[in-house]
Design a protein around this motif. Structure first.
Motif, PDB file in Angstrom:
ATOM      1  N   ALA A 191      47.718 -21.852   7.643  1.00 33.07           N
ATOM      2  CA  ALA A 191      46.861 -20.846   8.280  1.00 33.07           C
ATOM      3  C   ALA A 191      45.890 -21.489   9.266  1.00 33.07           C
ATOM      4  O   ALA A 191      45.341 -20.810  10.142  1.00 33.07           O
ATOM      5  N   PHE A 192      45.681 -22.794   9.136  1.00 32.71           N
ATOM      6  CA  PHE A 192      44.794 -23.494  10.065  1.00 32.71           C
ATOM      7  C   PHE A 192      45.427 -23.583  11.447  1.00 32.71           C
ATOM      8  O   PHE A 192      46.612 -23.892  11.577  1.00 32.71           O
ATOM      9  N   GLU A 193      44.615 -23.328  12.459  1.00 29.27           N
ATOM     10  CA  GLU A 193      45.055 -23.425  13.843  1.00 29.27           C
ATOM     11  C   GLU A 193      44.175 -24.435  14.558  1.00 29.27           C
ATOM     12  O   GLU A 193      42.951 -24.326  14.539  1.00 29.27           O
ATOM     13  N   GLY A 194      44.787 -25.430  15.194  1.00 33.05           N
ATOM     14  CA  GLY A 194      43.991 -26.446  15.862  1.00 33.05           C
ATOM     15  C   GLY A 194      43.400 -27.424  14.874  1.00 33.05           C
ATOM     16  O   GLY A 194      43.632 -27.357  13.656  1.00 33.05           O
ATOM     17  N   TRP A 195      42.592 -28.354  15.391  1.00 32.33           N
ATOM     18  CA  TRP A 195      42.063 -29.445  14.580  1.00 32.33           C
ATOM     19  C   TRP A 195      40.893 -29.001  13.714  1.00 32.33           C
ATOM     20  O   TRP A 195      40.064 -28.205  14.121  1.00 32.33           O
ATOM     21  N   GLY A 196      40.840 -29.520  12.492  1.00 31.25           N
ATOM     22  CA  GLY A 196      39.625 -29.390  11.706  1.00 31.25           C
ATOM     23  C   GLY A 196      39.754 -28.672  10.388  1.00 31.25           C
ATOM     24  O   GLY A 196      40.324 -27.582  10.309  1.00 31.25           O
ATOM     25  N   ARG A 197      39.257 -29.291   9.322  1.00 35.42           N
ATOM     26  CA  ARG A 197      39.041 -28.738   7.984  1.00 35.42           C
ATOM     27  C   ARG A 197      40.303 -28.632   7.129  1.00 35.42           C
ATOM     28  O   ARG A 197      40.194 -28.366   5.932  1.00 35.42           O
ATOM     29  N   GLU A 198      41.488 -28.828   7.704  1.00 36.86           N
ATOM     30  CA  GLU A 198      42.684 -28.686   6.881  1.00 36.86           C
ATOM     31  C   GLU A 198      42.740 -29.732   5.771  1.00 36.86           C
ATOM     32  O   GLU A 198      43.207 -29.446   4.662  1.00 36.86           O
ATOM     33  N   ASP A 199      42.239 -30.933   6.040  1.00 29.80           N
ATOM     34  CA  ASP A 199      42.249 -31.979   5.011  1.00 29.80           C
ATOM     35  C   ASP A 199      41.268 -31.665   3.890  1.00 29.80           C
ATOM     36  O   ASP A 199      41.587 -31.816   2.705  1.00 29.80           O
ATOM     37  N   SER A 200      40.072 -31.235   4.258  1.00 28.42           N
ATOM     38  CA  SER A 200      39.063 -30.907   3.235  1.00 28.42           C
ATOM     39  C   SER A 200      39.497 -29.726   2.388  1.00 28.42           C
ATOM     40  O   SER A 200      39.274 -29.704   1.167  1.00 28.42           O
ATOM     41  N   GLU A 201      40.131 -28.738   2.994  1.00 31.12           N
ATOM     42  CA  GLU A 201      40.595 -27.568   2.244  1.00 31.12           C
ATOM     43  C   GLU A 201      41.673 -27.969   1.250  1.00 31.12           C
ATOM     44  O   GLU A 201      41.689 -27.515   0.096  1.00 31.12           O
ATOM     45  N   PHE A 202      42.573 -28.863   1.681  1.00 31.62           N
ATOM     46  CA  PHE A 202      43.606 -29.395   0.781  1.00 31.62           C
ATOM     47  C   PHE A 202      42.967 -30.119  -0.400  1.00 31.62           C
ATOM     48  O   PHE A 202      43.381 -29.934  -1.552  1.00 31.62           O
ATOM     49  N   VAL A 203      41.963 -30.952  -0.133  1.00 31.92           N
ATOM     50  CA  VAL A 203      41.275 -31.687  -1.196  1.00 31.92           C
ATOM     51  C   VAL A 203      40.675 -30.719  -2.210  1.00 31.92           C
ATOM     52  O   VAL A 203      40.782 -30.932  -3.432  1.00 31.92           O
ATOM     53  N   HIS A 204      40.050 -29.644  -1.755  1.00 22.62           N
ATOM     54  CA  HIS A 204      39.445 -28.685  -2.677  1.00 22.62           C
ATOM     55  C   HIS A 204      40.498 -28.027  -3.563  1.00 22.62           C
ATOM     56  O   HIS A 204      40.270 -27.847  -4.772  1.00 22.62           O
TER      57      HIS A 204
END
Length: 264
Positions: A191-204
């Protein structure tokens, strides 16, 4: 022995990818395969990978998808689905690996845990040198930041690596995890578009599922080649997805790895 797949993400930077592939060859412990997670690179990347496939000592798989914008999560999920290893080490295509990199990650791996590795930020001059000839760097090398991360020591790593069950200092450019455990959270959120936060969301989602994060010190650090920062236009949209996962303590994303596993 645990089977290991190294996943390398890339997009249209053949010089950096070649330096990373060269660094694979100098590893004290080779992975069982390398999977290139390619987010739509041009023909030059395909030609480079094909030139290495014929002389690589292990399988080198090119997992490619059409270029329809920044779709890092999708390229990672496709690569994870293609990977045969029980344990997955994931780096960006601008992370040159010191010789003990793979061995360090495998040594620290244990069920119920995933690993956050560190990085040495390499300046433009030293990056050009590394792209010509991958090498290890000393703490006294010029044109680097986070120089303590050049120190590799099994003893220091055992003493100073620690549990870090939050999303602080998350760096998707150097992580490792068990394929079975990543599958249970449905991989990365497309659901993420473009750069940013996908790694942190995965970690959570991993933490919400009861897994722990090991912050690996004095081992398994990559040499991060210099490049300009990615555009951050998508952050407001991505922040909303991230905060929804945090607030609702989600363990699963709806659009993730499962669709590619079903297609196998």
């Amino acid at each position: 022995m645990t089977t290991v797949s190294l996943i390398i993400t890339t997009y249209n930077w053949e010089e950096a990818l070649e330096a990373v592939l060269k660094s694979v060859l100098f590893q004290t412990r080779l992975p069982d395969e390398v999977v290139i997670a390619d987010d739509g690179s041009r023909e030059g990347t395909k030609a480079l990978i094909e030139s290495y496939q014929s002389r690589f000592p292990i399988p080198l798989i090119h997992s490619w998808q059409p270029d329809e914008g920044f779709r890092l999560a999708m390229s990672r999920n496709r690569a994870i689905a293609n990977a045969v290893g029980e344990y997955l080490i994931m780096i960006d295509g601008d992370i040159v690996m010191p010789p003990s990199f793979i061995e360090d990650h495998i040594r620290a791996a244990k069920p119920g845990w995933f690993i956050q590795g560190g990085r040495v930020q390499v300046g433009p001059t030293r990056s050009r040198e590394l792209m010509i000839k991958p090498m290890s760097l000393s703490p006294f090398a010029s044109d680097i930041r986070n120089r303590k991360n050049t120190i590799s020591s099994n003893l220091l790593s055992r003493l100073f690596s620690y549990q870090r069950d939050n999303d602080a200092a998350t760096r998707g450019c150097n992580m490792s995890f068990w394929k079975a455990e990543v599958t249970k959270v449905n991989g990365f959120n497309e659901a993420f578009e473009g750069w940013g936060r996908e790694d942190s969301e995965f970690v959570h989602r991993m933490l919400n599922s009861g897994y722990h994060r090991l912050y690996l010190k004095f081992a398994g650090a990559g040499l991060h080649l210099y490049h300009k920062e990615n555009a951050r236009d998508a952050l407001p949209h991505n922040d909303a997805i991230f905060h929804n996962t945090v607030e609702k303590k989600l363990k699963w994303c709806e659009l993730g790895l499962e669709q590619y596993l079903k297609a196998e």
